[in-house]
Design an enzyme around this catalytic site. Sequence first.
Site, short mmCIF file in Angstrom:
data_model
loop_
_atom_site.label_atom_id
_atom_site.label_comp_id
_atom_site.label_asym_id
_atom_site.label_seq_id
_atom_site.Cartn_x
_atom_site.Cartn_y
_atom_site.Cartn_z
CG ASP A 1 32.63 -30.90 4.83
OD1 ASP A 1 33.03 -32.03 5.55
OD2 ASP A 1 33.19 -29.82 4.82
CG HIS B 1 35.06 -34.11 9.03
ND1 HIS B 1 35.45 -33.03 9.99
CD2 HIS B 1 34.75 -33.52 7.89
CE1 HIS B 1 35.47 -32.15 9.06
NE2 HIS B 1 35.09 -32.17 8.08
CG HIS C 1 37.40 -33.07 3.80
ND1 HIS C 1 36.26 -32.79 2.93
CD2 HIS C 1 37.10 -32.59 5.09
CE1 HIS C 1 35.49 -31.91 3.64
NE2 HIS C 1 35.98 -31.89 4.98
CG HIS D 1 -1.72 -1.19 1.53
ND1 HIS D 1 -1.44 -2.38 1.87
CD2 HIS D 1 -3.05 -1.57 0.85
CE1 HIS D 1 -2.40 -3.05 1.93
NE2 HIS D 1 -3.28 -2.70 1.22
CG ASP E 1 34.20 -33.71 12.85
OD1 ASP E 1 34.85 -34.21 12.92
OD2 ASP E 1 32.82 -34.21 12.92
#
Length: 454
Positions: free
Chosen positions: A360, A207, A212, A103, A204
Amino acid sequence: MIDARELVDTKNSTQAKKIFGDQEVYEQELERIFGRCWLFLAHECMLEKTGDFITTTMAEDPVVVTRHKDGSINAFINSCSHRGNRVCTADSGNSKSFVCNYHGWVFGADGSLVDVPLAETCYHGDIDKSKLGLPKIRVESYRGFVFGCFDDDAPSLEEYLGDWGWYLDTFMVGAGEGMELIGPPMKSTLKCNWKVPAENFVGDAYHVGWTHAAALEVLGGELGMLAGNTAEIPYAQLGIQVTTRHGHGCGIIRQAASSIHVKRENYDKFNQETIPKVAEKLGEARAGLFDGHWNCTTFPSCSFLYGTNIFKVWHPRGPNEIEVWSYVLVHKGMDDATKKEVVKQAARSFGTAGTLESDDGDNMVNATSINQGTQARKNRMSSTMAHDYEGPHPEFPGIVGASFIGETSYRGFYRFYQEIMNAESWQAIHARDDEWDDMFENKDFWKNKIAGNK
Ligand code: UNU
Ligand code: FES
Ligand code: FE
């Protein structure tokens, strides 16, 4: 209301699998975590001039962040006080005002209502614009990083960061000229719960050598030796993990800042030239961490890798989905060639289409969905690694884990998660300031370790 002690067992370091997908848990997180914590909004370098603005979200609420003519940074929910439509549809820009598309109500950069179409003729002058501005969200900056908070009872941003600020200063202050974020952010959607990447970034490094492995073998570099977890590595000497009062934390791999950059001459040179400046400004402890590779989360959902220099916000979109917004972190004092090199290297590894990013993403999505199986969700997950190998440290604040591979900062993240999910208010959290680290029981771990090393 869910009792978060069922979700997180701090004594045995387990979490209910349902924390990654349960709607009721998620609703409680929106109120108790995203409604009460400081959430990353922008960097001041994106809001340099009067009228500069960006739009983002705080959890699921769209927010406009502006630079007002008095120099202040303002934030308000991007929702008109008339019928609630967006007042700003752009991602960023420069504007004196925001005009609602529905409006035509007009709001200033401070959120005040400055014009209403047909105010005299059809409202008959009977409308009090001063009461219809957009409610302001608390905004504070730390070293140029701008955060917003919906809760007036929350501590200041500096108190909220607490000991985490000591670590952030390593690069935000140590190099002398501060840092900036290169945007606009790369954006992608992942079908995962927001905590899966938040916990991954907070703690982490476990991992890295596995998830990787293929990427590290190709890259070589200082972290190439982690690939496959088979090399004999003095894990305890290569770094530390940290957690702090409000769940913020990191893992630091020493002397590995540029390890996953392919082109790195400029950046390595910058680091070597800067370390003595950090020592002078902040002392040897932090100078020794400056060329480390850091994985970090500022609780709840702002994560980054210092060294790789990707900076990410996990914007929740329901219990099973997030939007990932990725910026690149650079030092203001870097020359343009070095900044360009860093941006390219960050994007190729952890940008939306980055090589390590896609490693990931697969884990994030699967950890979310498999944990929600009708039977699986009745069970629990663990984060117990090296739970006796951590404690207060003579040089480094917070609770410090003995190696960069450990789960100290996971435990700290979920410790605070449990606390804030159950706390009635920030006052109740403050009341536990002296006992927050009780769960880390081996108080003399570092004293004994350092004595043993002598
Ligand atoms: O994947 C990560 N979070 C990571 C990768 C951390 C450290 C080095 C490389
Ligand atoms: Fe960690 Fe399976 S080995 S999730
Ligand atoms: Fe990773």
